[in-house]
Scaffold this active site. Structure first.
Site, PDB file in Angstrom:
ATOM      1  N   LYS A 208      12.400  23.027   0.315  1.00  0.00           N
ATOM      2  CA  LYS A 208      13.645  23.739   0.035  1.00  0.00           C
ATOM      3  C   LYS A 208      14.794  23.191   0.878  1.00  0.00           C
ATOM      4  O   LYS A 208      15.899  22.979   0.382  1.00  0.00           O
ATOM      5  CB  LYS A 208      13.466  25.232   0.295  1.00  0.00           C
ATOM      6  CG  LYS A 208      14.704  26.007  -0.124  1.00  0.00           C
ATOM      7  CD  LYS A 208      14.535  27.503   0.006  1.00  0.00           C
ATOM      8  CE  LYS A 208      15.813  28.175  -0.506  1.00  0.00           C
ATOM      9  NZ  LYS A 208      15.821  29.613  -0.265  1.00  0.00           N
ATOM     10  N   ASN A 212      18.920  21.804   0.528  1.00  0.00           N
ATOM     11  CA  ASN A 212      19.950  22.569   1.234  1.00  0.00           C
ATOM     12  C   ASN A 212      20.708  21.741   2.270  1.00  0.00           C
ATOM     13  O   ASN A 212      21.908  21.919   2.479  1.00  0.00           O
ATOM     14  CB  ASN A 212      19.329  23.781   1.928  1.00  0.00           C
ATOM     15  CG  ASN A 212      19.012  24.908   0.962  1.00  0.00           C
ATOM     16  OD1 ASN A 212      19.519  24.949  -0.148  1.00  0.00           O
ATOM     17  ND2 ASN A 212      18.155  25.823   1.385  1.00  0.00           N
ATOM     18  N   GLU A 289      26.184  28.631   7.520  1.00  0.00           N
ATOM     19  CA  GLU A 289      24.839  28.485   8.071  1.00  0.00           C
ATOM     20  C   GLU A 289      24.516  27.006   8.251  1.00  0.00           C
ATOM     21  O   GLU A 289      23.592  26.468   7.647  1.00  0.00           O
ATOM     22  CB  GLU A 289      23.838  29.160   7.128  1.00  0.00           C
ATOM     23  CG  GLU A 289      22.499  29.465   7.753  1.00  0.00           C
ATOM     24  CD  GLU A 289      21.613  30.280   6.840  1.00  0.00           C
ATOM     25  OE1 GLU A 289      20.674  30.902   7.345  1.00  0.00           O
ATOM     26  OE2 GLU A 289      21.862  30.304   5.618  1.00  0.00           O
TER      27      GLU A 289
END
Length: 348
Positions: A208, A212, A289
């Site tokens: 994942k 990202n 983030e």
């Protein structure tokens, strides 16, 4: 089974409503208008089932004071990584002798090197856990890894709109299948969710994160949606270079990738005109983030001696963009540079 969702936002609310519907003893930690709405009206989840829009409302115990909720069997942290770091000491009141803490977050988790063998065993990732706050306040022995695949957002206080996805994969840092992780997976499944227990959850974390770490910052820098980032020749090449660097350093610490780069990028392109979470945060002036998604990867590259020139460049640009916009750094308490503090203050 007692489960506390720490952070009743989009993902936390999604889990909480469905677990409560399955008669699991669920409580939530929330604050502000969201807390007030949950206490007054319950948590509402709007989703699609069998092609129809449905609403589920769950009355759950909700508080901003963890001492009111008591010890839990599982604490599922559904905060962004910088929020979890800030909140670590508040989790203590929820933790009994056998409590497990589930890190349902994007990026490299603070416990990453716990349970590994070799020269990097038990090392701490400074970029996601400055000064070892979570390592000390929570303890890596409590950690269970979790990769989050659903997409959801808060559309009003106490109201969650679920867009797609129902999978929350789990795994123990020490690469064992334990009764506690098996029981948690069954609880997810009882709530109508999918949950695979991995021998090594790090492989799923990297799969994942692989997307990202490049798609999020590139989209934030360019304001392009995911389909554009993944298909435009220039940005696709930047993403590929970042993924190549990340794969090289990840394999150095034992990670495996079950798909290749082309398939991963093409999968992202197929999602369509999606605005990444970092782009959404930037537009809404919320802290980005970045450290969990990219700074941590740079840190690990330096640790294992793998050059990351493309990652370094994109990270530097995104950090500067974030400072100017007032949405970075995300750990202001520990920033040492007074000029950097001043820039962050002016931006926010």
């Amino acid at each position: 089974m007692k489960v506390c969702i720490f952070g009743a936002g989009a993902i936390g609310g999604h889990i909480a409503v469905l677990m409560a519907k399955a008669d699991i003893d669920v409580s939530v930690v929330a604050r502000g208008a969201n807390l007030e709405a949950i206490q007054a009206n319950g948590l509402k989840l709007i989703t699609t089932e069998n092609g129809e829009t449905v609403e589920h409302v769950a009355k759950v115990r909700a508080s901003s004071n963890t001492a009111e909720l008591g010890h839990q069997d599982y604490v599922i942290i559904a905060l962004k990584s910088h929020q979890a770091w800030e909140s670590a000491h508040h989790m203590r009141a929820l933790l009994g002798p056998n409590s497990a803490v589930v890190t349902a977050q994007n990026g490299i988790p603070w416990w990453y090197f716990h349970g590994l063998d070799g020269p990097f065993a038990e090392m701490q990732v400074e970029s996601v856990d400055p000064q070892g706050r979570q390592w000390a306040d929570i303890g890596p022995e409590r950690a269970i890894g979790c990769t989050v695949y659903p997409a959801a957002e808060i559309i009003a206080p106490g109201v969650i709109q679920h867009t797609y996805g129902d999978r929350y994969n789990l795994g123990e840092p020490n690469r064992t299948i334990t009764p506690r992780v098996t029981a948690l997976a069954k609880a997810f499944e009882a709530a109508g969710l999918k949950s695979k227990v991995y021998d090594d959850i790090r492989d799923d974390i990297w799969l994942k994160l692989w997307g990202n770490l490049c798609f999020n910052p590139i989209s934030a820098l360019t304001h392009a949606t995911l389909d554009v980032v993944a298909t435009d020749a220039g940005t696709r090449q930047v993403a590929r270079k970042m993924m190549e660097e990340a794969e090289t350093l990840a394999r150095k610490i034992g990670a495996n990738f079950r798909v290749d780069i082309e398939r991963r990028i093409n999968g992202a392109a197929s999602v369509g005109a999606h605005r990444t979470s970092m782009l959404q945060d930037l537009e809404k002036k919320r802290p980005i983030e970045l450290d969990a998604l990219l700074t941590s990867v740079q840190e690990i590259g330096r640790l294992v001696g793998v050059p990351t020139p493309t990652i370094d460049t994109v990270l530097a640009l995104t950090q500067q963009m974030g400072r100017v916009a007032g949405v970075y750094p995300v750990f202001p308490e520990i920033v040492k540079d007074e000029d950097l503090k001043a820039v962050a203050t002016q931006g926010g």
